[in-house]
Design a protein around this motif. Structure first.
Motif, PDB file in Angstrom:
ATOM      1  N   PRO A 461     -26.146  38.602  -3.541  1.00 61.92           N
ATOM      2  CA  PRO A 461     -25.081  38.784  -4.523  1.00 61.92           C
ATOM      3  C   PRO A 461     -23.900  39.504  -3.884  1.00 61.92           C
ATOM      4  N   PRO A 462     -22.701  39.332  -4.443  1.00 61.41           N
ATOM      5  CA  PRO A 462     -21.573  40.085  -3.897  1.00 61.41           C
ATOM      6  C   PRO A 462     -21.845  41.569  -4.134  1.00 61.41           C
ATOM      7  N   SER A 463     -21.498  42.398  -3.193  1.00 64.34           N
ATOM      8  CA  SER A 463     -21.796  43.814  -3.346  1.00 64.34           C
ATOM      9  C   SER A 463     -20.837  44.418  -4.358  1.00 64.34           C
ATOM     10  N   ALA A 464     -21.267  45.551  -4.925  1.00 65.38           N
ATOM     11  CA  ALA A 464     -20.452  46.202  -5.942  1.00 65.38           C
ATOM     12  C   ALA A 464     -19.084  46.600  -5.398  1.00 65.38           C
ATOM     13  N   PRO A 465     -19.013  47.234  -4.205  1.00 66.71           N
ATOM     14  CA  PRO A 465     -17.694  47.639  -3.716  1.00 66.71           C
ATOM     15  C   PRO A 465     -16.767  46.444  -3.535  1.00 66.71           C
ATOM     16  N   GLN A 466     -17.348  45.358  -3.011  1.00 61.78           N
ATOM     17  CA  GLN A 466     -16.581  44.139  -2.782  1.00 61.78           C
ATOM     18  C   GLN A 466     -15.933  43.636  -4.076  1.00 61.78           C
ATOM     19  N   SER A 467     -16.773  43.373  -5.056  1.00 65.61           N
ATOM     20  CA  SER A 467     -16.228  42.803  -6.292  1.00 65.61           C
ATOM     21  C   SER A 467     -15.361  43.833  -7.015  1.00 65.61           C
ATOM     22  N   GLN A 469     -13.422  45.964  -5.641  1.00 66.65           N
ATOM     23  CA  GLN A 469     -12.095  45.938  -5.021  1.00 66.65           C
ATOM     24  C   GLN A 469     -11.278  44.758  -5.505  1.00 66.65           C
ATOM     25  N   VAL A 470     -11.944  43.594  -5.585  1.00 64.69           N
ATOM     26  CA  VAL A 470     -11.233  42.401  -6.072  1.00 64.69           C
ATOM     27  C   VAL A 470     -10.679  42.649  -7.467  1.00 64.69           C
ATOM     28  N   THR A 472     -10.236  45.579  -9.196  1.00 61.52           N
ATOM     29  CA  THR A 472      -9.228  46.636  -9.362  1.00 61.52           C
ATOM     30  C   THR A 472      -7.887  46.215  -8.770  1.00 61.52           C
ATOM     31  N   ALA A 473      -7.929  45.480  -7.683  1.00 63.56           N
ATOM     32  CA  ALA A 473      -6.668  45.015  -7.098  1.00 63.56           C
ATOM     33  C   ALA A 473      -5.948  44.100  -8.081  1.00 63.56           C
ATOM     34  N   ALA A 474      -6.693  43.199  -8.699  1.00 61.93           N
ATOM     35  CA  ALA A 474      -6.088  42.267  -9.657  1.00 61.93           C
ATOM     36  C   ALA A 474      -5.539  43.034 -10.863  1.00 61.93           C
ATOM     37  N   LEU A 475      -6.316  43.997 -11.346  1.00 66.40           N
ATOM     38  CA  LEU A 475      -5.881  44.746 -12.520  1.00 66.40           C
ATOM     39  C   LEU A 475      -4.626  45.557 -12.211  1.00 66.40           C
ATOM     40  N   ARG A 476      -4.606  46.160 -11.014  1.00 65.65           N
ATOM     41  CA  ARG A 476      -3.468  47.016 -10.680  1.00 65.65           C
ATOM     42  C   ARG A 476      -2.190  46.200 -10.553  1.00 65.65           C
ATOM     43  N   SER A 477      -2.331  44.964 -10.029  1.00 67.95           N
ATOM     44  CA  SER A 477      -1.124  44.172  -9.811  1.00 67.95           C
ATOM     45  C   SER A 477      -0.677  43.462 -11.097  1.00 67.95           C
ATOM     46  N   GLN A 478      -1.502  43.486 -12.092  1.00 63.85           N
ATOM     47  CA  GLN A 478      -1.171  42.729 -13.312  1.00 63.85           C
ATOM     48  C   GLN A 478      -0.353  43.599 -14.267  1.00 63.85           C
ATOM     49  N   PRO A 479       0.905  43.203 -14.557  1.00 68.88           N
ATOM     50  CA  PRO A 479       1.670  44.010 -15.508  1.00 68.88           C
ATOM     51  C   PRO A 479       0.985  43.978 -16.875  1.00 68.88           C
ATOM     52  N   GLY A 480       1.068  45.076 -17.583  1.00 64.81           N
ATOM     53  CA  GLY A 480       0.428  45.132 -18.900  1.00 64.81           C
ATOM     54  C   GLY A 480      -0.849  45.946 -18.875  1.00 64.81           C
ATOM     55  N   THR A 481      -1.389  46.219 -17.675  1.00 63.05           N
ATOM     56  CA  THR A 481      -2.598  47.028 -17.613  1.00 63.05           C
ATOM     57  C   THR A 481      -2.232  48.495 -17.858  1.00 63.05           C
ATOM     58  N   ALA A 482      -2.864  49.093 -18.837  1.00 65.73           N
ATOM     59  CA  ALA A 482      -2.610  50.509 -19.100  1.00 65.73           C
ATOM     60  C   ALA A 482      -3.723  51.362 -18.495  1.00 65.73           C
ATOM     61  N   HIS A 483      -4.974  50.972 -18.778  1.00 63.27           N
ATOM     62  CA  HIS A 483      -6.120  51.712 -18.251  1.00 63.27           C
ATOM     63  C   HIS A 483      -7.188  50.716 -17.856  1.00 63.27           C
ATOM     64  N   LEU A 595     -24.070  42.893 -11.378  1.00 60.98           N
ATOM     65  CA  LEU A 595     -24.391  41.970 -12.470  1.00 60.98           C
ATOM     66  C   LEU A 595     -24.476  42.674 -13.808  1.00 60.98           C
ATOM     67  N   ASN A 596     -24.497  43.984 -13.787  1.00 56.04           N
ATOM     68  CA  ASN A 596     -24.573  44.719 -15.047  1.00 56.04           C
ATOM     69  C   ASN A 596     -23.295  45.469 -15.369  1.00 56.04           C
ATOM     70  N   PHE A 597     -22.288  45.294 -14.524  1.00 53.17           N
ATOM     71  CA  PHE A 597     -21.097  46.077 -14.841  1.00 53.17           C
ATOM     72  C   PHE A 597     -19.979  45.226 -15.382  1.00 53.17           C
ATOM     73  N   GLN A 598     -19.080  45.896 -16.045  1.00 52.09           N
ATOM     74  CA  GLN A 598     -17.862  45.233 -16.471  1.00 52.09           C
ATOM     75  C   GLN A 598     -16.738  46.250 -16.408  1.00 52.09           C
ATOM     76  N   TYR A 599     -15.540  45.723 -16.205  1.00 56.65           N
ATOM     77  CA  TYR A 599     -14.370  46.590 -16.261  1.00 56.65           C
ATOM     78  C   TYR A 599     -13.777  46.491 -17.660  1.00 56.65           C
ATOM     79  N   ASP A 600     -13.661  47.652 -18.316  1.00 59.24           N
ATOM     80  CA  ASP A 600     -13.005  47.699 -19.621  1.00 59.24           C
ATOM     81  C   ASP A 600     -11.528  47.937 -19.371  1.00 59.24           C
ATOM     82  N   VAL A 601     -10.693  47.111 -19.991  1.00 56.62           N
ATOM     83  CA  VAL A 601      -9.265  47.194 -19.728  1.00 56.62           C
ATOM     84  C   VAL A 601      -8.513  47.479 -21.025  1.00 56.62           C
TER      85      VAL A 601
END
Ligand SMILES: Nc1ncnc2c1ncn2[C@@H]1O[C@H](COP(=O)(O)OP(=O)(O)OP(=O)(O)O)[C@@H](O)[C@H]1O
Ligand SMILES: [Mg+2]
Lengths: 773, 238
Positions: A461-467, A469-470, A472-483, A595-601
Motif C-alpha cells: 500500500p502507499p505509505s502514510a507519509p507518501q499519501s 504529502q500528496v 496536503t500539497a493539493a489542499l495547500r495549493s487549492q484556493p478555498g481551503t481554510a483548515h 486506509l483508515n485515515f481521511q483528511y477533514d477539510v
C-alpha cells in the motif's frame, strides 16, 4: 358529522402513537423472545470448570434454559479478499456453534448457509463497519499461521453472543498461543425483568461454578440499551404527541357530545311530551351520538394503520422478525376506549336531560341561560372597537365551560406545533452537529469511491507519509481551503474497566475547528486529554474530569484525562476522540494507517463545495477520493412530527369548528335579529371570527411556554435513548420572532376552525328564526 | 305625491312548496302613510313585510324603497339599506338578551357607524320619548312585555328609518299594553313616520291606520280605507 371527523383524527393519532410506542418497546423484546435470546452470555474459563459442572448449572432454580459451552476466542483479523484492499477489522469474538438453533439464542441465518467445515465463517449481519460479505475472505492475524476463513453466510443473534460463528472444532486453531481456553454459556432465567434480577441470577450461576471460572458476563439489558434503534429515539416524542392527542381527544369529544346533547334538548322535550320514558330518552340520545362516533373510530383506526405502515417497516427488518403491524390490542383497544369515552360523555348530559320535565327541556333548548355574558358584554362594549367585534369577543363568556374546553384544545394544538417546531430545529442541528456539515464541508481519503483497487494482492500500500504529502500539497495549493486535519479512525485501545476494546478517533494536528458539539467540558488541549460520548461515561461510571488508563498493544499504559463529553454517535457512542499523540504515548511504534485515515477539510466562507471538490479531484489523481460531507437522516422523524402536528392542529381546529357551530346554532335567533337591524354579512363574519380570537390568542400565549417545556424534556430523553448527552445548542432553539409566530398559531387555528361556520352564519336564512321565539 | 315603497307584481315562493306565500302583489305606500296588512294566519303577511325589509328576496317582481330597487341589491347592500331606511318591530320583540336596553337600542347605530357621541345622544332622546329612560341599564329579561316593545321600537327608530315595519306589534301584549303601544305608533305616524303594520285585529287597524289591505293565500283580496290619512285618523281617534 363533527363527532365523526374529530374521532377520525384523534383515533388515528392515538393509534399511530401507541403503535410506535408499542413498537419501540416491544420490537427488541419480541425478537428476543422469538429467538429465545440469552439473558446472560457468560464467558467461562474452561480450564477451571468441567463440562459436567457447566451442564449442572442448567438445573439451577433460577435458570429456565441454558446452552453451551460453545468454545470461543477473541481475535484480530483483516478482510483480505482477493483483488480488494486489505482492511483491518475491529477485534472479533468468534464462537463455535454446530448449528444456529438451540434452546437459547436461536440465531437467525439471514443469507447464505451455516458453516459445515473448518475454514468457513458466518458473520453477524447487524454490526456496521465489518464490511465483509458472502464470498469474502477473513484472515485471522492473531492466530498462528494466519488462518483464512471464507464468509459463507450472514446471521444475527438477538443476544449479540458473538461477531462470527465457525464449526466448534475450528476454535482451537484460531486461538493465539497465549490466549486462554474459553467458552460461552448462554442462559435464560425465570426472572430477568430488571438489572437486579439479572445480576442475582448470574450470581447464582457464578456461585455454582468453581471460583474464577466465570470471567465475564454480558446482560441482555446492555444489548438492548445499546441498540441504536431509530424507534427508541422516536419513542419520547411520539409519547409526547400521543399524550397531547389523547387529552385533546377527551376534551373535544366531551365538548362535542355534551354540546350536541344541549342542542338536542328541544328534541328531547318533544320526545318526552309524546311519551318517551327517561330511560328511552337516554338510550335514544346516546345511540344517536354513538353511531357517528363509531364511524369516526373505525375511520381513525384505518388511517392510523395506513400512516404507520411506512414507519414501522423501517424497523421491522433490523431484528429479522418480519413485517410488523399495528398490534391488535392497539387496533381494538383504541376504538373501544374512544367509544367508551364518547358513551360516558354522552350519557352524563343525557341523564340530566332524561330527568328534565318536557317543558323544562323545551325551555333549556333555548339560547344559553342569560346572566353569564352580561359583564363581558358591558366591559368589552366600552372598548373602542367596532360593535360586531366586541359582541363577538364577549360571546364565549355565555358558555364558560365550553370556552374552557375549546381553549384547552387549541392550547394543546399550539403546544404540539411549538414542540414540533423546536423538535425539527433540534433534529436538524443534531444531524449537523453529528456530521459536522457546517464546518467540515469536504473529506479527502485514500481509495476513493468506485472500484479503484489501491492495492492488489501482494502489492504494497502507499505509505502514510507518501499519501499524506500528496493530499496536503493539493489542499495547500487549492484556493478555498481554510483548515484541514488528518483524522485516523481505525485504532482501538484497551481501557481499564471495559471488556471490549474502545475505538479511537485520533487527529493529527489541530481539530478544534471541526466544531464537535460538546454537552459539557471542553475540547482536548493536549495529548494526555480526550473527549468521549456519554455512553462511555455511563458505561465506565465516570464523569468529565476523571482520568482513565489506556493500554497500547505493547502493554504500555498511559493516563488520559476526560475533559469533555462530546455529541458523537459513531461506534454506537463507544469511542474516544483525542490527539494522535495520545495513542503514540501508549504505543510508540504506531503509524497512521492510510486506509483508515481521511483528511477533514474546512472551506473558506463563500467557497462552493461542489466546485472545490471538482477542482481538487484532478490535483490528487487516481487512488484518492474527495467527497462533500452531506448530512442525512432525521427525515423520518421530521416527517412523523409533521404528520402528528398536522393531525393535532386539524383536531384543534375541528374543536373550534364544533364550538362555533354549536354557538351559531344556539344563536340563530340572535343572528336573525342582527340581520334585521342591519348587520351586513361581512360584519357577521367579523363577529363570529372575533368570538374565537380571544380564545385563540390566549391559547397561543399559554401554549408556547408549554410546548417549550415539552421540548426541554423530550429532547434529552431522545438523546438519552441514543446514548448521547445534549449540547446546549440543541435546547436553545426558539428565537423571538419564532415565538411570536407560534403565539399567533393559536389565532390561526382558531380562525381556521371558525371560518366555515362564520360563512354559514353570514349566509343563514334567518327569517324564520325571527318568528320562532 | 310619489310613493315611498313600490311593490310591483311581487311573488314569493319558498323552496319546496308549490303554493306561493305571496302571489303577485302590487302595492304602493306613500310617505307618512300608515298601512295595515291583514289576513288569516299563513296568508303571507310576514312574508310581505320581510320582502319590504330586504330580509328575503322576491321570486318575481320588483320592490323599490325610496327609489332604490332593493330586490336587486347584494346581501351587504340590503343590510346597509335596512339599517338606514327601515326599522322593524316584531310580535315577540326580538331583543338581544345579553345586552342592556341601551346597548340594544344603540346596536343599529353602531353597525351603521354613527359617531359615538351622536349615537348616545340619540339613544337618550329615544329612551326619553318612549318613557323607558329608567330602564336604560336593565336587561330585556327583566322588563314587562310593553317595556320590551318600547325598547324594540326605540331600536327600530334609532337610525331614523324612512319606513317602520311592525309585525303584529301588539300580538303578545295584554289589551291595555297593546293600546299603549298602538297609541305610541299612532303618535309616531302623526309626527310623519311611515308605518306598515301587520295585525289580525280589524279594530286596531281601523283606529291606528289610514287604510288596510287584506291578504288571503298570498293575494290581496280587498282594500279598505283611503289615501287621505288626516281625516281618517282624526275620525278614528274619536
Ligand atoms: N321560511 C319559510 N319556508 C317555507 N315556507 C314558509 C316560510 N315562512 C313562511 N312560509 C309559508 O309561507 C306561508 C305564509 O307565511 P307567513 O309567515 O308569511 O304568514 P303570516 O300571514 O305571517 O301568518 P301568521 O299570521 O301566522 O304570522 C305559510 O304557508 C308558511 O307556511
Ligand atoms: Mg306572521
Amino acid at each position: 358529522m363533527v363527532i365523526a371527523l374529530v374521532l377520525v383524527v384523534s383515533t388515528a393519532s392515538s393509534v399511530l402513537g401507541l403503535a410506535l410506542l408499542a413498537d419501540s418497546h416491544a420490537t427488541f423484546d419480541r425478537a428476543f423472545s422469538a429467538q429465545r435470546g440469552a439473558h446472560v452470555v457468560a464467558t467461562i474459563d474452561t480450564s477451571r470448570a468441567s463440562t459436567t459442572r457447566l451442564a449442572a448449572t442448567a438445573h439451577l432454580p433460577q435458570v429456565s434454559a441454558a446452552a453451551g459451552p460453545f468454545a470461543e476466542t477473541n481475535v484480530t483479523a483483516t478482510d483480505s479478499s482477493p483483488g480488494a484492499p486489505v482492511i483491518d477489522l475491529p477485534p472479533l469474538t468468534l464462537a463455535g456453534r454446530p448449528a444456529p438453533g438451540g434452546p437459547v439464542d436461536d440465531i437467525t441465518l439471514q443469507d447464505g448457509r451455516w458453516p459445515q467445515r473448518p475454514g468457513q465463517v458466518v458473520m453477524e449481519s447487524n454490526t456496521d463497519g465489518f464490511g465483509v460479505g458472502i464470498g469474502d475472505t477473513v484472515s485471522v492475524t492473531s492466530a498462528p499461521g494466519r488462518p483464512r476463513l471464507t464468509v459463507v453466510g450472514l446471521a444475527t443473534s438477538v443476544s449479540r453472543s458473538a461477531d462470527g460463528w465457525v464449526v466448534p472444532t475450528e476454535i482451537s486453531a484460531l486461538r493465539s498461543r497465549e490466549a486462554p481456553a474459553i467458552a460461552q454459556m448462554l442462559y435464560r432465567f425465570h426472572s430477568a425483568g430488571t438489572a437486579g434480577a439479572v445480576s442475582a441470577a448470574t450470581a447464582a450461576v457464578r456461585n455454582a461454578l468453581p471460583a474464577g471460572a466465570m470471567t465475564d458476563t454480558q446482560s441482555y439489558l446492555n444489548v438492548r440499551a445499546a441498540q441504536s434503534n431509530q424507534v427508541a429515539v422516536y419513542a419520547p416524542f411520539v409519547v409526547a404527541f400521543a399524550i397531547i392527542g389523547l387529552v385533546m381527544s377527551v376534551l373535544i369529544v366531551t365538548n362535542v357530545v355534551s354540546g350536541a346533547v344541549i342542542a338536542g334538548y328541544n328534541r328531547i322535550g318533544i320526545l318526552k311530551s309524546i311519551g318517551f320514558t327517561p330511560g328511552q330518552v337516554v338510550a335514544a340520545y346516546t345511540a344517536q351520538v354513538l353511531v357517528p362516533a363509531m364511524v369516526g373510530c373505525l375511520g381513525g383506526v384505518a388511517l392510523g394503520n395506513l400512516l404507520s405502515v411506512p414507519l414501522l417497516r423501517k424497523t421491522s427488518d433490523v431484528y429479522g422478525v418480519g413485517q410488523l403491524g399495528v398490534p391488535l390490542w392497539v387496533n381494538l383497544g383504541v376504538p373501544l376506549a374512544m367509544c367508551a369515552l364518547v358513551a360516558v360523555a354522552a350519557i352524563l348530559p343525557a341523564l340530566r336531560a332524561g330527568r328534565l320535565s318536557a317543558t323544562e327541556a323545551l325551555a333549556a333548548g333555548r339560547a344559553p341561560r342569560t346572566g353569564r355574558g352580561y359583564l363581558a358584554h358591558r366591559l368589552l362594549g366600552r372598548l373602542a372597537l367596532p360593535r360586531p367585534a366586541t359582541i363577538g369577543l364577549a360571546s364565549p363568556f355565555a358558555r364558560p365551560a365550553r370556552m374552557a374546553a375549546t381553549l384547552a384544545a387549541v392550547l394543546l394544538g399550539v403546544t404540539a406545533v411549538t414542540f414540533a417546531v423546536g423538535l425539527v430545529t433540534s433534529l436538524r442541528r443534531a444531524v449537523a452537529d453529528l456530521d459536522l456539515t457546517k464546518t467540515e464541508q469536504v473529506q479527502v481519503f485514500l481509495n476513493g469511491p468506485g472500484p479503484v483497487p489501491v492495492k492488489g494482492p501482494g502489492q504494497a500500500p502507499p505509505s502514510a507519509p507518501q499519501s499524506g504529502q500528496v493530499i496536503t500539497a493539493a489542499l495547500r495549493s487549492q484556493p478555498g481551503t481554510a483548515h484541514y486535519v488528518l483524522e485516523e479512525d481505525g485504532q482501538y485501545v484497551k481501557v481499564a474497566g471495559l471488556v471490549q476494546p474502545l475505538a479511537v478517533t485520533a487527529f493529527v494536528g489541530d481539530a478544534r475547528w471541526t466544531g464537535y458539539a460538546l454537552s459539557s467540558g471542553h475540547w482536548y488541549t493536549g495529548p494526555d486529554q480526550a473527549v468521549v460520548p456519554k455512553r462511555v461515561l455511563t458505561t465506565l461510571h465516570i464523569s468529565v474530569g476523571d482520568t482513565v488508563t489506556i493500554t497500547g498493544t505493547g502493554g504500555r499504559t498511559v493516563p488520559v484525562r476526560i475533559v469533555g463529553e462530546v455529541f458523537y454517535q459513531d461506534h454506537d457512542g463507544m469511542t474516544m476522540l483525542t490527539d494522535w499523540r495520545t495513542l503514540t504515548a501508549a504505543d510508540p511504534g504506531l503509524r497512521p494507517d492510510p486506509l483508515n485515515f481521511q483528511y477533514d477539510v474546512g472551506l473558506r466562507p463563500g467557497t462552493d463545495p461542489t466546485a472545490y471538490v471538482r477542482a481538487l479531484g484532478p490535483k490528487l489523481g487516481s487512488g484518492y477520493g474527495v467527497s462533500i460531507n452531506r448530512s442525512g437522516g432525521a427525515e423520518i422523524a421530521i416527517a412523523l412530527a409533521g404528520t402528528l402536528t398536522l393531525l393535532l392542529s386539524i383536531a384543534a381546529a375541528l374543536g373550534v369548528l364544533n364550538t362555533v357551530v354549536l354557538h351559531t346554532r344556539e344563536r340563530v335567533h340572535d343572528l336573525g335579529v342582527f340581520r334585521a337591524v342591519g348587520m351586513t354579512p361581512r360584519q357577521t363574519v367579523a363577529m363570529v371570527l372575533c368570538s374565537v380570537t380571544g380564545t385563540g390568542l390566549l391559547a397561543g400565549v399559554l401554549a408556547v411556554p408549554a410546548g417549550m417545556v415539552v421540548h426541554r424534556y423530550v429532547i434529552p430523553a431522545m438523546a438519552g435513548a441514543a446514548g448521547l448527552g445534549v449540547p446546549p445548542g440543541l435546547l436553545n432553539v426558539y428565537g423571538a420572532v419564532e415565538l411570536l409566530a407560534l403565539v399567533l398559531a393559536g389565532l390561526v387555528i382558531a380562525v381556521a376552525g371558525a371560518l366555515l361556520p362564520a360563512g354559514w352564519a353570514a349566509q343563514a336564512r334567518t327569517v324564520s328564526a325571527l318568528r320562532a321565539e | 305625491m310619489d310613493a315611498l315603497v313600490h311593490i310591483n307584481d311581487v311573488t314569493k315562493r319558498y323552496d319546496g312548496s308549490d303554493q306561493p306565500a305571496v302571489d303577485g302583489i302590487t302595492l304602493q305606500i306613500a310617505p307618512g302613510e300608515a298601512v295595515a296588512v291583514m289576513g288569516p294566519s299563513g296568508s303571507g303577511k310576514s312574508t310581505l313585510l320581510n320582502l319590504i325589509a330586504g330580509l328575503d328576496r322576491p321570486t318575481n317582481g320588483t320592490i323599490t324603497v325610496a327609489g332604490r330597487r332593493i330586490d336587486r341589491l347584494s346581501e351587504t347592500g340590503m343590510a346597509r339599506c335596512r339599517r338606514s331606511q327601515i326599522g322593524m318591530i316584531f310580535q315577540f320583540f326580538n331583543l338581544l338578551d345579553d345586552l342592556t336596553v341601551a346597548d340594544n337600542i344603540l346596536l343599529p347605530a353602531q353597525l351603521a357607524g354613527m359617531p359615538r357621541v351622536q349615537a348616545r345622544a340619540r339613544v337618550a332622546e329615544l329612551l326619553d320619548a318612549l318613557h323607558i329612560e329608567r330602564r336604560a341599564d336593565a336587561y330585556p329579561g327583566r322588563l314587562s312585555g310593553g317595556e320590551r316593545q318600547r325598547v324594540a321600537i326605540a331600536r327600530a327608530l334609532v337610525n331614523r328609518p324612512l319606513v317602520l315595519l311592525a309585525d303584529e306589534p301588539t300580538g303578545a301584549l295584554d289589551t291595555a299594553t297593546g293600546e299603549e303601544i298602538g297609541q305610541l305608533l299612532l303618535d309616531l305616524n302623526r309626527s310623519g313616520q311611515t308605518l306598515v303594520m301587520v295585525t289580525h285585529n280589524p279594530e286596531l287597524a281601523a283606529r291606528y291606520t289610514h287604510r288596510a289591505i287584506h291578504l288571503l293565500d298570498g293575494r290581496i283580496t280587498g282594500r279598505t280605507g283611503d289615501m287621505f290619512p288626516m281625516s281618517r285618523t282624526a275620525e278614528a281617534r274619536r
